[in-house]
Design an enzyme around this catalytic site. Structure first.
Site, PDB file in Angstrom:
ATOM      1  N   GLN A  80     -37.956  49.353 -23.636  1.00 48.50           N
ATOM      2  CA  GLN A  80     -38.438  47.964 -23.659  1.00 48.50           C
ATOM      3  C   GLN A  80     -38.144  47.337 -25.031  1.00 48.50           C
ATOM      4  OE1 GLN A  80     -39.781  46.258 -20.999  1.00 48.50           O
ATOM      5  NE2 GLN A  80     -39.723  44.466 -22.331  1.00 48.50           N
ATOM      6  N   ASP A  88     -30.829  48.963 -17.663  1.00 51.37           N
ATOM      7  CA  ASP A  88     -30.844  47.646 -18.312  1.00 51.37           C
ATOM      8  C   ASP A  88     -29.420  47.200 -18.645  1.00 51.37           C
ATOM      9  OD1 ASP A  88     -33.264  46.352 -18.472  1.00 51.37           O
ATOM     10  OD2 ASP A  88     -33.916  47.362 -20.302  1.00 51.37           O
ATOM     11  N   LYS A 147     -43.128  45.471 -14.519  1.00 51.71           N
ATOM     12  CA  LYS A 147     -42.018  46.269 -13.974  1.00 51.71           C
ATOM     13  C   LYS A 147     -42.575  47.444 -13.169  1.00 51.71           C
ATOM     14  CE  LYS A 147     -38.913  44.886 -17.661  1.00 51.71           C
ATOM     15  NZ  LYS A 147     -38.309  45.203 -18.965  1.00 51.71           N
TER      16      LYS A 147
END
Ligand code: NAD
Length: 282
Positions: free
Chosen positions: A94, A117, A50
């Site tokens: 994450q 997200d 990422k």
């Protein structure tokens, strides 16, 4: 009949190119903060990828490491600081988190406009209510973008989703419902799964079961999207038996090179959109 391959790599590259051009034209540099708790090796690879993808389109990335031995209070303070920091435009935690951390509670601490997200309860609720304010989770958004790239019209299509997770199956069901699909969500307790799959115009596998979907589960001419990423004997395989199913389907996404690259592109897009919402004059 051999299916058209849904080339996620190519579609994603085009999205990233457009993002890079837009960002370069404005001369700004959005900042994505990635919080990694513990040292899960797979998470480390995802975080590195990422970071690299963000840098390639002119975004900055700040990686915040939190030891697994830390308590939730420290993590909360970090997230509240990132929420309040005007230099930070997007925040992701994450996943998966170590077992001693309560995922839903932690995701709810991220300010929803920075939740790139789209996993916070606020964004999940906004999506369910078909609000344009929703930040949509990257993988389902990537699946939808891939479907729209290859299919002319989704309206009225019967979409069957295998998997009901908070990060793929459920938000994807909301997204497709919002596109006027008729949606069936299946899961590990579903009875007669192959029968239900055979009814699908669009079949999406997101269950983490290597090559589970066989040719005789698929209606002739259906579109099959494979979200699964499974490592088998050192190789990545999806949840669909690609070699069999491509002979029956009209469209099929490969693993790798299908949904995976779309997910990264959509995360970057969400971060850029978050920046623009925070700086409406750009
Ligand atoms: P998860 O484990 O959270 O959920 C799996 C879902 O599949 C559950 O709802 C479960 O009920 C269902 N399921 C499991 N076994 C089943 C079976 N035999 N029959 C029917 N349903 C079954 O997983 P997840 O996080 O949603 O991820 C699913 C897959 O997608 C994994 O392979 C994961 O690696 C992959 N994934 C890929 C991307 C990407 O960018 N391509 C992103 C996220 C997840």
């Amino acid at each position: 009949m051999t299916a058209v391959i849904m080339n996620g790599k190519e579609v994603a590259m085009n999205i990233r190119k457009v993002l890079a051009e837009e960002i370069a034209a404005t001369g700004v540099s959005p900042l994505l903060a990635i919080v990694q708790v513990g040292d899960n090796p797979a998470s480390q690879i995802y975080v590195r990828n990422k970071h690299k993808a963000a840098a390639e389109i002119g975004m900055k990335c700040r990686i915040c490491y939190v030891p697994e031995t830390d308590d939730e209070e420290n993590l909360r303070n970090l997230l509240l600081d990132l929420n309040d920091n005007d230099d930070v435009n997007g925040i992701i935690v994450q996943l998966p988190l170590p077992q001693n951390f309560d995922e839903l509670k932690i995701l709810s601490w991220i300010k929803y406009i920075k939740d790139v997200d789209g996993f916070s309860p606020t964004n999940a609720g906004l999506l369910q209510m078909n609000s344009p304010e929703a930040v949509v989770a990257a993988t389902p958004q990537g699946v939808l973008a891939l479907l729209k790239h290859y299919l002319s019209d989704l309206r009225g299509k019967h979409a069957v989703i295998i998997g009901r997770s908070n990060i793929v199956g459920r938000p994807l069901a909301d997204l497709l419902l919002n596109q006027d699909c008729t949606v069936t969500v299946t899961h590990s307790k579903t009875v007669n799964l192959p029968d239900i799959c055979r009814q699908a115009d669009i079949l999406i596998a997101a269950c983490g079961c290597p090559k589970m979907v066989k040719a005789d589960w698929v209606k002739k001419g259906a579109c099959v999207v494979d979200v699964g990423i499974n490592r088998v004997d050192g190789h990545l395989v999806g949840d669909v038996d690609f070699d069999e199913v491509k002979e029956v389907a009209s469209y099929i996404s490969p693993v790798p090179g299908g949904v995976g690259p779309m997910t990264v592109a959509m995360l970057l897009k969400n971060t850029w959109n978050a920046y623009k919402k925070q700086h409406p004059l750009v």
